[in-house]
Design an enzyme around this catalytic site. Structure first.
Site, PDB file in Angstrom:
ATOM      1  N   LYS A 152      48.764  52.946  39.893  1.00  0.00           N
ATOM      2  CA  LYS A 152      47.552  52.652  39.106  1.00  0.00           C
ATOM      3  C   LYS A 152      46.679  51.592  39.787  1.00  0.00           C
ATOM      4  O   LYS A 152      47.192  50.654  40.395  1.00  0.00           O
ATOM      5  CB  LYS A 152      47.997  52.123  37.735  1.00  0.00           C
ATOM      6  CG  LYS A 152      46.873  51.623  36.849  1.00  0.00           C
ATOM      7  CD  LYS A 152      47.402  51.164  35.504  1.00  0.00           C
ATOM      8  CE  LYS A 152      46.279  50.609  34.648  1.00  0.00           C
ATOM      9  NZ  LYS A 152      46.703  50.328  33.271  1.00  0.00           N
ATOM     10  N   ASP A 187      46.514  59.559  32.306  1.00  0.00           N
ATOM     11  CA  ASP A 187      45.199  59.009  32.693  1.00  0.00           C
ATOM     12  C   ASP A 187      45.187  58.367  34.073  1.00  0.00           C
ATOM     13  O   ASP A 187      44.132  58.173  34.655  1.00  0.00           O
ATOM     14  CB  ASP A 187      44.690  58.004  31.640  1.00  0.00           C
ATOM     15  CG  ASP A 187      45.459  56.693  31.645  1.00  0.00           C
ATOM     16  OD1 ASP A 187      46.650  56.683  32.041  1.00  0.00           O
ATOM     17  OD2 ASP A 187      44.886  55.662  31.248  1.00  0.00           O
ATOM     18  N   ASN A 188      46.368  57.997  34.569  1.00  0.00           N
ATOM     19  CA  ASN A 188      46.471  57.427  35.923  1.00  0.00           C
ATOM     20  C   ASN A 188      47.952  57.226  36.246  1.00  0.00           C
ATOM     21  O   ASN A 188      48.819  57.434  35.389  1.00  0.00           O
ATOM     22  CB  ASN A 188      45.713  56.085  36.063  1.00  0.00           C
ATOM     23  CG  ASN A 188      46.028  55.075  34.982  1.00  0.00           C
ATOM     24  OD1 ASN A 188      45.195  54.794  34.128  1.00  0.00           O
ATOM     25  ND2 ASN A 188      47.226  54.533  34.993  1.00  0.00           N
ATOM     26  N   SER A 229      43.422  49.438  25.046  1.00  0.00           N
ATOM     27  CA  SER A 229      44.811  49.367  25.518  1.00  0.00           C
ATOM     28  C   SER A 229      45.686  48.505  24.614  1.00  0.00           C
ATOM     29  O   SER A 229      45.236  47.480  24.077  1.00  0.00           O
ATOM     30  CB  SER A 229      44.863  48.788  26.928  1.00  0.00           C
ATOM     31  OG  SER A 229      44.255  49.672  27.819  1.00  0.00           O
ATOM     32  N   HIS A 231      39.507  53.848  23.986  1.00  0.00           N
ATOM     33  CA  HIS A 231      39.095  53.039  25.133  1.00  0.00           C
ATOM     34  C   HIS A 231      37.768  53.451  25.774  1.00  0.00           C
ATOM     35  O   HIS A 231      37.589  53.346  26.991  1.00  0.00           O
ATOM     36  CB  HIS A 231      40.207  53.002  26.209  1.00  0.00           C
ATOM     37  CG  HIS A 231      40.267  51.646  26.862  1.00  0.00           C
ATOM     38  ND1 HIS A 231      41.234  51.269  27.770  1.00  0.00           N
ATOM     39  CD2 HIS A 231      39.443  50.563  26.713  1.00  0.00           C
ATOM     40  CE1 HIS A 231      41.012  50.033  28.158  1.00  0.00           C
ATOM     41  NE2 HIS A 231      39.936  49.585  27.526  1.00  0.00           N
ATOM     42  N   CYS A 240      42.116  53.098  32.969  1.00  0.00           N
ATOM     43  CA  CYS A 240      41.972  53.743  31.656  1.00  0.00           C
ATOM     44  C   CYS A 240      40.586  54.242  31.258  1.00  0.00           C
ATOM     45  O   CYS A 240      40.388  55.440  31.067  1.00  0.00           O
ATOM     46  CB  CYS A 240      42.462  52.770  30.589  1.00  0.00           C
ATOM     47  SG  CYS A 240      44.187  52.354  30.783  1.00  0.00           S
ATOM     48  N   HIS A 278      52.015  52.868  28.570  1.00  0.00           N
ATOM     49  CA  HIS A 278      51.286  51.667  29.006  1.00  0.00           C
ATOM     50  C   HIS A 278      52.040  50.448  28.459  1.00  0.00           C
ATOM     51  O   HIS A 278      52.479  50.469  27.310  1.00  0.00           O
ATOM     52  CB  HIS A 278      49.871  51.731  28.428  1.00  0.00           C
ATOM     53  CG  HIS A 278      48.909  50.713  28.957  1.00  0.00           C
ATOM     54  ND1 HIS A 278      49.052  49.372  28.705  1.00  0.00           N
ATOM     55  CD2 HIS A 278      47.794  50.842  29.710  1.00  0.00           C
ATOM     56  CE1 HIS A 278      48.043  48.712  29.285  1.00  0.00           C
ATOM     57  NE2 HIS A 278      47.274  49.590  29.911  1.00  0.00           N
ATOM     58  N   LYS A 329      44.856  56.471  21.782  1.00  0.00           N
ATOM     59  CA  LYS A 329      44.031  55.455  22.449  1.00  0.00           C
ATOM     60  C   LYS A 329      42.679  56.013  22.861  1.00  0.00           C
ATOM     61  O   LYS A 329      42.611  57.002  23.589  1.00  0.00           O
ATOM     62  CB  LYS A 329      44.790  54.947  23.681  1.00  0.00           C
ATOM     63  CG  LYS A 329      43.963  54.063  24.595  1.00  0.00           C
ATOM     64  CD  LYS A 329      44.825  53.556  25.720  1.00  0.00           C
ATOM     65  CE  LYS A 329      43.993  52.949  26.822  1.00  0.00           C
ATOM     66  NZ  LYS A 329      44.835  52.388  27.885  1.00  0.00           N
ATOM     67  N   ASP A 336      49.442  57.536  28.858  1.00  0.00           N
ATOM     68  CA  ASP A 336      48.795  56.382  29.479  1.00  0.00           C
ATOM     69  C   ASP A 336      49.715  55.769  30.538  1.00  0.00           C
ATOM     70  O   ASP A 336      50.811  55.292  30.215  1.00  0.00           O
ATOM     71  CB  ASP A 336      48.479  55.350  28.384  1.00  0.00           C
ATOM     72  CG  ASP A 336      47.459  54.332  28.850  1.00  0.00           C
ATOM     73  OD1 ASP A 336      47.135  54.321  30.047  1.00  0.00           O
ATOM     74  OD2 ASP A 336      46.994  53.547  28.008  1.00  0.00           O
ATOM     75  N   ASP A 337      49.287  55.791  31.772  1.00  0.00           N
ATOM     76  CA  ASP A 337      50.042  55.207  32.897  1.00  0.00           C
ATOM     77  C   ASP A 337      51.357  55.943  33.177  1.00  0.00           C
ATOM     78  O   ASP A 337      52.300  55.348  33.710  1.00  0.00           O
ATOM     79  CB  ASP A 337      50.352  53.708  32.662  1.00  0.00           C
ATOM     80  CG  ASP A 337      49.106  52.849  32.615  1.00  0.00           C
ATOM     81  OD1 ASP A 337      47.996  53.392  32.701  1.00  0.00           O
ATOM     82  OD2 ASP A 337      49.246  51.606  32.489  1.00  0.00           O
ATOM     83  N   ARG A 354      39.263  58.180  31.244  1.00  0.00           N
ATOM     84  CA  ARG A 354      39.020  58.879  29.967  1.00  0.00           C
ATOM     85  C   ARG A 354      37.581  59.372  29.859  1.00  0.00           C
ATOM     86  O   ARG A 354      37.308  60.445  29.317  1.00  0.00           O
ATOM     87  CB  ARG A 354      39.343  57.929  28.797  1.00  0.00           C
ATOM     88  CG  ARG A 354      40.825  57.825  28.562  1.00  0.00           C
ATOM     89  CD  ARG A 354      41.253  56.478  27.994  1.00  0.00           C
ATOM     90  NE  ARG A 354      42.585  56.198  28.499  1.00  0.00           N
ATOM     91  CZ  ARG A 354      43.705  56.594  27.903  1.00  0.00           C
ATOM     92  NH1 ARG A 354      43.654  57.215  26.747  1.00  0.00           N
ATOM     93  NH2 ARG A 354      44.877  56.351  28.451  1.00  0.00           N
TER      94      ARG A 354
HETATM   95 MG    MG Z   1      46.101  54.102  31.915  1.00  0.00          MG
END
Ligand code: MG
Length: 483
Positions: A304, A283-284, A165, A142, A87, A231, A140, A47-48, A91
């Site tokens: 992001k 994811d980003n 998150s 989300h 996010c 994240h 996660k 994540d991130d 996803r």
């Molecule tokens: Mg993310």
């Protein structure tokens, strides 16, 4: 002349010999086919995590020997993109093979929202289940907090993790008091803890993943390990705290790398490595406003929440010994929407009945000489469905919109974010091969490319819509909704 008894014995012997011949011939020719060995799939989604936060992508001061080993034993994809740099939308695209706009999932869903991924959409887990896969998700989600929209209602046999998150909790550094309820940790569809110790999340997800691999060794399986880290708020366990040269952020990444190592070890221990595709990505891009609690996008612009390459281009490595070439670097543009149809193809599963956007890109992953991307273009949306960018071949078109930037300023400190400034982006055209940092707008110099890209944008608007131009797309579907 033979006696009748002798003739009968000769015929009997001949029939016996012929019978055996037929038996051996049918068995030797494969009349009883060997069972097809379906590949296992392990999808590790951080994540991130920015393009520049992994050793083999150029990170400094962060050791990631296990992810680097995947690049050596498999292929490093340097132009791998997410469909939206935030996010939930990202996803949704990964798990369904659809642009988030088609599904009505935009941005990041809040804990109190009653919508999520529509149960009628087919996830990768549901597609693979049609071929008898065991499926599990740890981490996660989300894609909808209501129990009816959780992973175990969307194709996963088991689930353990955070439903959204990890910063959507009462300790958020800038949200008003009362914005977020206590952060729930869910097992199946039951809240088993509130406000879990986040320094143990990476370890706990990993333990569940390793256990699932061990339990599934006799049948094909799909494991989706969606880490909450890095994240914000970032946490590393005691064992990793203070270990890296890049402070807490580096410690967090080194623990994620440890997790990758544990998964690879488990596959090896159970003799599954040669029949398992392992895909590692994010994811980003990095959440730059968090300063040293965020990573970096390497040579790419912004991070992001933007559709610049720093937001949507993510580090990606895949390994599958004997199937995905070793030590290769692939710069063919790819997007997460292609994961579902590619896996469906490998497993011999039918595609979802509802229209999807991704395409089977296995020849590119396999390294088939001359394999090219089958998409005419990729589209990136943001906010509540604004079409922001069109990428086709080497070219990327931005449609006028307001983005965000730190304008050269540094991010926040100690887990608090700095404020972004508005960045007005016009009708801009970049050549990503010559100018991956998106610094030189060629819109005025390349009128033919510009009009071709505008046509592609118009086609996308007809199908997927565009909130900004108030175009309602013909192919847009509603998200799942709980009353
Ligand atoms: Mg993310």
């Amino acid at each position: 002349m033979e006696s009748p008894r002798v003739v009968s014995g000769w015929r009997w012997r001949l029939a016996w010999i012929l019978g055996w011949c037929v038996f051996w011939a049918t068995n030797a020719s494969g009349a009883a086919p060997a069972p097809v060995r379906l590949p296992n799939v392990v999808l590790i989604f951080c994540d991130d995590l920015g393009w520049g936060d992994v050793g083999c992508f150029g990170a400094k001061g962060i050791r990631t020997p296990n992810i680097d080993s995947m690049a050596r034993r498999g292929t490093k994809f340097t132009s791998f993109h997410v469909a939206q740099a935030v996010c939930s939308a990202s996803r949704a695209a990964l798990l369904t093979g659809c642009y988030p706009n088609r599904l009505g999932i935009h941005g990041a869903l809040g804990p109190n929202q009653k919508i999520g991924l529509h149960p009628e959409e087919m996830t990768i887990a549901e597609v693979l289940k049609t071929r008898g896969y065991a499926t599990a998700m740890f981490g996660k989600w989300h894609l909808g907090r209501p129990a009816e929209l959780l992973p175990i209602r969307q194709g996963f046999d088991e689930y353990f993790g955070l439903p959204y998150s990890n910063d959507m909790w009462p300790r958020h550094p800038s949200a008003q008091t009362g914005t977020y309820p206590p952060l729930p940790l869910i097992d199946g569809d039951r809240v088993v803890e509130e406000m879990p110790d986040q320094s143990r999340l990476t370890q706990r997800y990993t333990e569940r993943a390793v256990d699932f691999i061990g339990r599934s060794a006799g049948k094909p399986f799909f494991l989706y390990l969606a880490h909450s880290m890095p994240h914000v708020p970032i946490f590393a366990s005691e064992r990793f705290a203070g270990r890296s040269k890049r402070g807490l952020f580096g410690d967090v990444i080194e623990e994620l790398d440890w997790s990758v190592g544990e998964v690879l070890k488990a596959l090896r221990r159970h003799g599954l490595e040669d029949n398992t595709l392992v895909l590692f990505t994010s994811d980003n891009g990095p959440w730059l406003s968090y300063g040293h609690h965020a990573g970096g996008a390497g040579p790419f612009r912004e991070g992001k929440g933007t559709s610049f390459e720093g937001g949507i281009r993510v580090p990606c490595v895949m390994q599958w010994p004997g199937r995905i070439p070793e030590g290769r670097v692939c710069d063919t543009p790819l997007m997460t929407i292609d994961v579902l149809p590619t896996l469906a193809g490998l497993a011999g599963a039918a595609l979802p009945p509802r229209k999807i956007d991704g395409m089977d890109v296995w020849p590119i992953l396999r390294g088939v000489p001359g394999a090219t991307n089958p998409h005419p273009a990729y589209f990136t949306y943001y906010n509540q469905g604004d079409l922001i960018a069109v990428t086709s071949g080497d070219w990327k078109l931005f449609l006028p919109h307001v983005s965000q930037t730190l304008a050269g300023g540094s991010g926040g400190t100690n887990g608090a974010p700095a404020r972004y400034r508005a960045l007005r982006v016009g009708l801009e055209l970049y050549n990503l091969r010559q100018d991956p940092g998106e610094t030189r707008d060629l819109a005025a110099e390349e009128p033919e490319v510009l009009s071709r890209m505008l046509l592609l944008a118009e086609e996308a608007r007809l199908d997927l819509g565009d909130a900004r131009t108030r175009r309602v797309g013909s192919g847009v579907r509603e998200p799942g909704r709980v009353p």
